[in-house]
Design a protein around this motif. Structure first.
Motif, mmCIF file in Angstrom:
data_model
loop_
_atom_site.group_PDB
_atom_site.id
_atom_site.type_symbol
_atom_site.label_atom_id
_atom_site.label_comp_id
_atom_site.label_asym_id
_atom_site.label_seq_id
_atom_site.Cartn_x
_atom_site.Cartn_y
_atom_site.Cartn_z
ATOM 1 N N LEU A 152 5.445 -48.434 -36.803
ATOM 2 C CA LEU A 152 5.028 -47.882 -35.659
ATOM 3 C C LEU A 152 3.743 -47.180 -36.103
ATOM 4 N N VAL A 153 2.636 -47.121 -35.395
ATOM 5 C CA VAL A 153 1.451 -46.451 -35.828
ATOM 6 C C VAL A 153 1.141 -45.537 -34.621
ATOM 7 N N HIS A 154 1.120 -44.318 -34.802
ATOM 8 C CA HIS A 154 0.904 -43.186 -33.746
ATOM 9 C C HIS A 154 -0.606 -43.200 -33.543
ATOM 10 N N ALA A 155 -1.014 -43.496 -32.351
ATOM 11 C CA ALA A 155 -2.565 -43.631 -32.113
ATOM 12 C C ALA A 155 -2.956 -42.598 -30.990
ATOM 13 N N TRP B 175 0.467 -48.328 -24.864
ATOM 14 C CA TRP B 175 -0.231 -47.239 -24.733
ATOM 15 C C TRP B 175 0.572 -46.427 -23.638
ATOM 16 N N CYS B 176 0.382 -45.057 -23.783
ATOM 17 C CA CYS B 176 0.922 -44.127 -22.844
ATOM 18 C C CYS B 176 -0.116 -44.135 -21.597
ATOM 19 N N ILE B 177 0.110 -43.562 -20.477
ATOM 20 C CA ILE B 177 -0.789 -43.394 -19.414
ATOM 21 C C ILE B 177 -0.791 -41.855 -19.282
ATOM 22 N N GLY B 178 -1.462 -41.134 -20.182
ATOM 23 C CA GLY B 178 -1.278 -39.866 -20.176
ATOM 24 C C GLY B 178 0.037 -39.301 -20.537
ATOM 25 N N HIS B 179 0.626 -38.330 -20.402
ATOM 26 C CA HIS B 179 1.899 -37.723 -20.535
ATOM 27 C C HIS B 179 3.055 -38.726 -19.572
ATOM 28 N N LEU B 180 3.814 -39.316 -20.391
ATOM 29 C CA LEU B 180 4.944 -40.168 -19.367
ATOM 30 C C LEU B 180 5.965 -39.349 -19.200
ATOM 31 N N ARG C 98 -4.128 -31.708 -30.660
ATOM 32 C CA ARG C 98 -2.505 -31.187 -30.789
ATOM 33 C C ARG C 98 -2.046 -31.862 -29.622
ATOM 34 N N GLU C 99 -2.620 -31.875 -28.197
ATOM 35 C CA GLU C 99 -2.133 -32.469 -27.294
ATOM 36 C C GLU C 99 -1.650 -34.051 -27.486
ATOM 37 N N GLY C 100 -2.800 -34.887 -27.985
ATOM 38 C CA GLY C 100 -2.537 -36.134 -28.412
ATOM 39 C C GLY C 100 -1.507 -36.486 -29.268
ATOM 40 N N GLN C 101 -1.198 -35.389 -30.315
ATOM 41 C CA GLN C 101 -0.194 -35.594 -31.272
ATOM 42 C C GLN C 101 0.940 -35.443 -30.668
ATOM 43 N N LEU C 102 1.404 -34.445 -29.567
ATOM 44 C CA LEU C 102 2.680 -34.202 -29.112
ATOM 45 C C LEU C 102 2.763 -35.593 -27.937
ATOM 46 N N LEU C 103 1.778 -36.006 -27.362
ATOM 47 C CA LEU C 103 2.080 -36.613 -26.349
ATOM 48 C C LEU C 103 2.760 -38.065 -26.622
ATOM 49 N N VAL C 104 2.549 -38.621 -27.818
ATOM 50 C CA VAL C 104 3.161 -39.686 -28.323
ATOM 51 C C VAL C 104 4.396 -39.375 -29.292
ATOM 52 N N ASP C 105 4.466 -38.297 -29.790
ATOM 53 C CA ASP C 105 5.698 -37.575 -30.605
ATOM 54 C C ASP C 105 6.650 -37.645 -29.440
ATOM 55 N N GLU C 106 6.600 -36.952 -28.370
ATOM 56 C CA GLU C 106 7.445 -36.583 -27.725
ATOM 57 C C GLU C 106 8.136 -38.002 -26.977
ATOM 58 N N VAL C 107 7.428 -38.897 -26.767
ATOM 59 C CA VAL C 107 7.780 -40.301 -26.355
ATOM 60 C C VAL C 107 8.634 -41.157 -27.437
ATOM 61 N N ILE C 108 8.297 -40.845 -28.601
ATOM 62 C CA ILE C 108 9.242 -41.313 -29.538
ATOM 63 C C ILE C 108 10.524 -40.657 -29.896
ATOM 64 N N GLU C 109 10.512 -39.403 -29.443
ATOM 65 C CA GLU C 109 11.584 -38.694 -29.773
ATOM 66 C C GLU C 109 12.655 -38.889 -28.667
ATOM 67 N N PHE C 110 11.991 -38.995 -27.408
ATOM 68 C CA PHE C 110 12.940 -38.949 -26.173
ATOM 69 C C PHE C 110 13.339 -40.567 -26.216
ATOM 70 N N ILE C 111 12.914 -41.529 -26.695
ATOM 71 C CA ILE C 111 13.396 -42.788 -26.933
ATOM 72 C C ILE C 111 14.557 -42.863 -28.082
ATOM 73 N N ALA D 241 -1.057 -46.086 -28.176
ATOM 74 C CA ALA D 241 -2.205 -45.159 -27.971
ATOM 75 C C ALA D 241 -1.891 -44.288 -26.856
ATOM 76 N N GLU D 242 -2.744 -43.347 -26.673
ATOM 77 C CA GLU D 242 -2.370 -42.446 -25.426
ATOM 78 C C GLU D 242 -2.973 -42.910 -24.421
ATOM 79 N N LYS D 243 -4.206 -43.796 -24.105
ATOM 80 C CA LYS D 243 -4.505 -44.300 -22.754
ATOM 81 C C LYS D 243 -4.919 -45.755 -23.004
ATOM 82 N N PRO D 244 -4.752 -46.375 -21.695
ATOM 83 C CA PRO D 244 -5.147 -47.882 -22.044
ATOM 84 C C PRO D 244 -6.626 -48.212 -22.574
#
Length: 655
Positions: free
Chosen positions: A98-101, A40-45, A106-119, A6-9
């Protein structure tokens, strides 16, 4: 094991609440009874690396190093949330699916996608990621969303659009801010001159409006009114419509500036026969306005309650995350998916339970009615902001939250009320060769306007004269002509409502006709999620100030606009970029087709900047910059510890 990210707690907890019990809470995650996990992320990680991460030489601000353009873009973990990133990394290795939530934008989409890509998730595993779009945090809505998962790869264009925006903001903001801050020092201005792809054109709108008002010269203009009498003695009035022959005596808005001309017309029509040459009478109706997007809600809340854009956004977030009374608020859509209509009876029931003031419309509400708001073709990742089906004691809400909820609820109820119906009469009268017109509107059925009350002024319901019974071709008597002198009024200073409206419908302020042609009515500066922050940032930087409800530019704001080329402070270039970003998200354009021209333009702007010393800033006080612990927060002057210490700004601040 399925891992939901998820994007936030708050969203993570909402997902966990509908998964099998018992739950086991860990640090940064919840494990459900069936073994599935929610984290969850906490906003942009992650955040864009600073220039000195690419080359230590960039730590010192110099004109010679500009423009700074990374060959390989780098993201770095945010220090405060590095621990949560480690939690997600560990859980991703354990997960089978994995389920992207992220939030449905578009910001929420990138926020989780960039974590997946970074890892660095393996390609095969990445291809199976699913996407969950949640707009309502109440359990029934979350369950529905989890049952309707989509392929995450379908949202690559949305993520690409957000990535292009993020990098464009970094490139433009970082380079232009450094260039003009260094040039400002040469003029004696010792503050950071923050230049942004979006914030600076918004500042330019305010500066130009202020100056237009200051330069305004009021002038009188004249209207001629014919006082008419019917054969049975009834009276009404009609207004003169000047002919083409009068054009030399009019301004660009068609107002007559010559009093002798107006008096001549008034004298000519006094005590003369008039002919009712045209009579149009028809029943008309006006459909209810659509449910709210964030910007339209912010505009209405500013008009009605004087709220700032940020206050509305904060209130919406509380209603969504804390109280679960409205759907996802950072939406640019005013439409709803057709399947949502099935929840209408329960949503209407909750509204009626929560808001006693809407009781007067209960007998008129038709839950089966389907307005034009329900349109799958105009809904993708997110839909309009509407109430949820949750009953609640609104007395527990803060004043701002309650007012926002009532606005959202009213706008939703409109969709189930009849159209506003009225009878319109248009009259044209010829007197001594001159054309005079009037229009009257008689309400037949209030329909959805029954809920307006005194909440919102409605210009369509302005008082109009009542016309007597008339017949086309009948003779009337022009009893007298009357000259009314009026004075032209200056434009009004921007307010929160009007500045947001300008940012949302920016095409009205674009001067380049070629750019204006490609913009849609909804194309704007910034996004629904960022507009409030951009306005607040300009206040924070000392470029804007408030005078009552009016938003004014400060001396420093005006000086910065004067120092910049027109293309940087006018909305044309940025509005076109926003249109292209939207085209990327709609699969109508590519990342490269957006970035290549942007880089070319950036080179031109930097080359132009280094040739100009901004004398407009000479002698102006700079806004003091708070110094941070451990790290010098440069103000453009030399630090005692280092000559290269400058204030750092995130990509989001530079927009």
């Amino acid at each position: 094991m399925i891992l939901y990210i998820a994007e936030k707690p708050s969203l993570g907890r909402a997902i966990a609440d509908v998964l099998p019990k018992p739950h086991k809470k860990g640090e940064g995650f919840v494990r459900a009874g069936n073994g599935d996990v929610v984290t969850w992320c906490i906003g942009h990680l992650l955040e864009q690396a600073e220039p000195d991460a690419y080359d230590p030489a960039y730590k010192k601000w110099t004109l010679e190093s500009l423009p700074i353009v990374p060959d390989q873009w780098q993201l770095k973990p945010k220090p405060k949330t590095r621990k949560q990133l480690s939690v997600i990394r560990k859980l991703m290795k354990e997960a089978d699916q994995l389920v992207h939530a992220g939030d449905p934008d578009r910001e929420g989409q990138l926020l989780v996608d960039e974590v997946i890509e970074f890892i660095g998730l393996p390609a095969a595993k990445k291809a199976t990621i699913q996407r969950c779009l949640i707009s309502d945090l109440n359990p029934p809505a979350v369950k529905r969303a989890l049952s309707r998962l989509r392929e995450n790869r379908d949202f690559i264009p949305l993520s690409t659009s957000a990535l292009a925006r993020s990098r464009a903001d970094w490139l433009y903001g970082m380079n232009m801010t450094r260039a003009y801050t260094l040039q400002g020092q040469k003029a004696g201005y010792n503050g950071v001159l923050s230049v942004g792809r979006v914030q600076t054109p918004v500042l330019g709108l305010v500066v130009r409006r202020d100056r237009e008002i200051e330069a305004f010269q009021p002038k009188p203009f004249y209207e001629v009114i014919a006082h008419l009498v019917t054969p049975d003695g009834s009276r009404f009035t009609a207004k003169w419509q000047p002919s083409e022959a009068c054009r030399p005596y009019q301004d660009e808005d068609g107002r007559v500036l010559s009093r002798p001309l107006a008096e001549n017309v008034a004298n000519r029509i006094t005590d003369k026969t008039a002919l009712l040459s045209k009579l149009e009478q028809k029943e008309k109706q006006q459909a209810a306005p659509l449910p709210y997007s964030l910007s339209s809600l912010q505009i209405d809340a500013a008009k009605r309650f004087g709220m700032s854009a940020q206050q509305v956004l904060d209130g919406c977030q509380a209603l969504y995350e804390k109280h679960k009374l409205i759907t996802y608020p950072r939406s640019d859509s005013r439409y709803l998916p057709v399947e949502q209509h099935a929840q209408a009876p329960s949503v209407i029931s909750a509204i009626n339970s929560n808001c006693a003031e809407f009781e007067k419309a209960q007998g008129m509400l038709n839950p089966v009615q389907k307005s034009k708001a329900w349109n799958d073709k105009k809904v993708d990742a997110h839909h309009a902001i509407i109430p949820t089906a949750k009953n609640s004691d609104l007395g527990r809400l803060g004043k701002t939250e309650r007012q926002i909820y009532e606005l959202v609820a009213r706008q939703y109820l409109y969709q189930f009320l009849p159209a506003y119906r009225y009878f319109e009469t248009k009259v044209e009268v010829m007197i001594e060769g001159g054309r005079f017109t009037t229009t009257a509107r008689q309400p037949l059925e209030q329909g959805w306007k029954i809920l307006l009350g005194k909440q919102t002024p409605d210009k369509d319901d302005a008082e109009q004269q009542t016309l007597p019974a008339l017949t086309q071709g009948q003779n009337l008597h022009s009893e007298r002509g009357e000259v009314i002198e009026k004075i032209t009024q200056p434009p009004k200073y921007f307010t929160d409502a009007t500045l947001l409206a300008a940012m949302t419908g920016i095409s009205r302020y674009v001067t380049d006709s070629d750019i204006r042609k490609v913009l849609k009515d909804t194309d704007g500066l910034g996004t629904e999620a960022t507009r409030a922050g951009i306005i607040e940032l300009l206040f924070k930087r000392g470029f804007l100030s408030r005078e009552g409800k009016a938003i004014r530019a400060t001396e420093a704001g005006g000086g910065l606009v004067d120092a910049l080329p027109d293309s940087a402070s006018k909305p044309d270039m940025t509005a076109h970029w926003e249109s292209q970003l939207d085209a990327i998200s709609q699969k109508h354009a590519s990342y490269q087709s957006f970035m290549s021209p942007l880089l070319g333009r950036l080179n031109e702007l930097i080359a132009q900047a280094v040739t100009v010393v901004p004398s407009s800033l000479q002698g102006l006080p700079s806004k003091p910059v708070k110094r941070r612990r451990k790290r010098a927060a440069g103000t453009g002057t030399r630090s005692r510890k280092t000559t290269s210490s400058k204030r750092k700004q995130s990509a989001r601040d530079l927009s």
